[in-house]
Design an enzyme around this catalytic site. Structure first.
Site, mmCIF file in Angstrom:
data_model
loop_
_atom_site.group_PDB
_atom_site.id
_atom_site.type_symbol
_atom_site.label_atom_id
_atom_site.label_comp_id
_atom_site.label_asym_id
_atom_site.label_seq_id
_atom_site.Cartn_x
_atom_site.Cartn_y
_atom_site.Cartn_z
ATOM 1 C CG ASN A 7 -1.876 1.143 1.562
ATOM 2 O OD1 ASN A 7 -1.900 1.989 0.524
ATOM 3 N ND2 ASN A 7 -2.371 1.313 2.575
ATOM 4 C CE LYS A 9 -0.168 3.310 4.610
ATOM 5 N NZ LYS A 9 -0.026 3.386 6.392
ATOM 6 C CG HIS A 93 -5.662 2.193 5.490
ATOM 7 N ND1 HIS A 93 -5.212 3.087 6.239
ATOM 8 C CD2 HIS A 93 -4.605 1.200 5.204
ATOM 9 C CE1 HIS A 93 -3.933 2.648 6.329
ATOM 10 N NE2 HIS A 93 -3.598 1.568 5.978
ATOM 11 C CD GLU A 95 -2.723 5.627 6.700
ATOM 12 O OE1 GLU A 95 -2.842 5.678 5.463
ATOM 13 O OE2 GLU A 95 -1.863 5.033 7.464
ATOM 14 C CD GLU A 164 -3.040 -2.419 7.574
ATOM 15 O OE1 GLU A 164 -2.328 -2.567 6.599
ATOM 16 O OE2 GLU A 164 -3.810 -1.076 7.165
ATOM 17 N N GLY A 170 2.799 2.556 10.721
ATOM 18 C CA GLY A 170 4.049 3.770 10.530
ATOM 19 C C GLY A 170 4.569 4.060 11.664
ATOM 20 C CB SER A 209 5.520 -1.223 11.982
ATOM 21 O OG SER A 209 5.045 0.077 12.169
HETATM 22 P P1 13P Z 1 3.254 0.671 7.762
HETATM 23 O O1 13P Z 1 3.747 -0.609 6.832
HETATM 24 O O2 13P Z 1 3.913 1.860 7.260
HETATM 25 O O3 13P Z 1 3.194 0.550 9.202
HETATM 26 O O4 13P Z 1 1.574 0.710 7.111
HETATM 27 C C1 13P Z 1 0.977 -0.261 7.322
HETATM 28 C C2 13P Z 1 -0.406 -0.023 6.491
HETATM 29 O O5 13P Z 1 -1.091 0.719 6.801
HETATM 30 C C3 13P Z 1 -0.636 -0.666 5.287
HETATM 31 O O6 13P Z 1 -2.220 -0.521 4.861
#
Ligand code: 13P
Length: 246
Positions: A7, A9, A93, A95, A164, A170, A209
């Site tokens: 992903n 983003k 997601h 976010e 997640e 992150g 992560s």
């Molecule tokens: P990170 O791998 O940056 O922690 O993000 C995970 C994520 O949100 C994948 O959709």
């Protein structure tokens, strides 16, 4: 088959995406025993489609809208995505939930639309830190899944789920593989309750992560069927290592 997905983003312009693919594809050329999925931003789908057309690597989107077409300024329909070779869409997601205020009801509509269009959704669920500290992880995950799948329980074989935990995204602070396994097993038990007929047909991915060092520890767990990788997937070499790490 295990599913290892990236992903990106809101990262990588179309030209950066082309450079990424030129580096990444040779590194995973010989991978046959797992599915590889890249979810770039909408603006890179077109160039990625042209490059991936005759490749095994699949293309996914990070979001969609549920209406078929019309006056929805700024939104992208599933038929538009399908036309670009998109076979997966990330839905719900954290976010989208916490920055853009997506509700469980909206997520349910998006999932329903994906199933109608024949695009496989990856439903994201996971608890926030305060929910985890209050011992609510399982309850939060169960509620998110029940609401997201409300009315579409018959189609659990056409959906994947990504666990997640929000506090792990992150932050460089992943869940332990053991904790992830507990939640994944719980999700599979819940899916069995919702639809015993499709036992084992929904993959449960871990995200939060993940990096080249820890990926194989997650993949070693019985109920971890794949990964959804954010930050580490932006480096083609790191992501190729994750793809090949088990
Ligand atoms: P990170 O791998 O940056 O922690 O993000 C995970 C994520 O949100 C994948 O959709």
């Amino acid at each position: 088959m295990k599913l290892i997905s990236a992903n990106w983003k809101m990262n990588l312009t179309p030209s950066q995406s082309v450079q990424y693919l030129q580096k990444f594809l040779p590194l995973v050329e010989d991978v046959r025993d797992r599915e590889i999925l890249l979810c770039p931003p909408f603006t890179s789908l077109c160039v990625a489609y042209e490059i991936l057309k005759d490749k095994e690597v699949k293309l996914g989107a990070q979001n969609c809208y549920y209406e078929k077409k019309g006056a929805f300024t700024g939104e992208i329909s599933l038929s538009m995505l399908k036309d670009l070779g998109v076979s997966y869409v990330i839905v719900g997601h954290s976010e989208r939930r916490w920055i853009f205020g997506e509700s469980d009801e909206l997520i349910n509509k998006k999932l329903t639309a994906c199933l109608e269009e024949g695009i496989r959704p990856i439903l994201c669920v996971g608890e926030r830190i305060e929910e985890r500290e209050a011992g609510l992880t399982f309850k939060v995950v169960e509620t998110q899944i029940r609401l997201a799948l409300s009315g579409i329980e018959a189609f659990t074989d056409s959906i994947d789920i990504a666990y997640e935990p929000v506090w792990a995204i992150g932050t460089g602070n992943p869940a332990t593989p053991e904790d992830a396994q507990l939640v994944h097993a719980f999700i599979k038990d819940l899916l069995y309750i919702l639809n015993p007929k499709h036992e084992g047909r929904t993959r449960v991915l871990y995200g939060g992560s993940v990096n080249p060092q820890n990926a194989s520890h997650f993949m070693a767990k019985r109920d971890v069927d794949g990964l959804l990788v954010g930050g580490a997937s932006l480096d083609p070499e790191a992501f190729a290592k994750i793809v090949k790490s088990f």
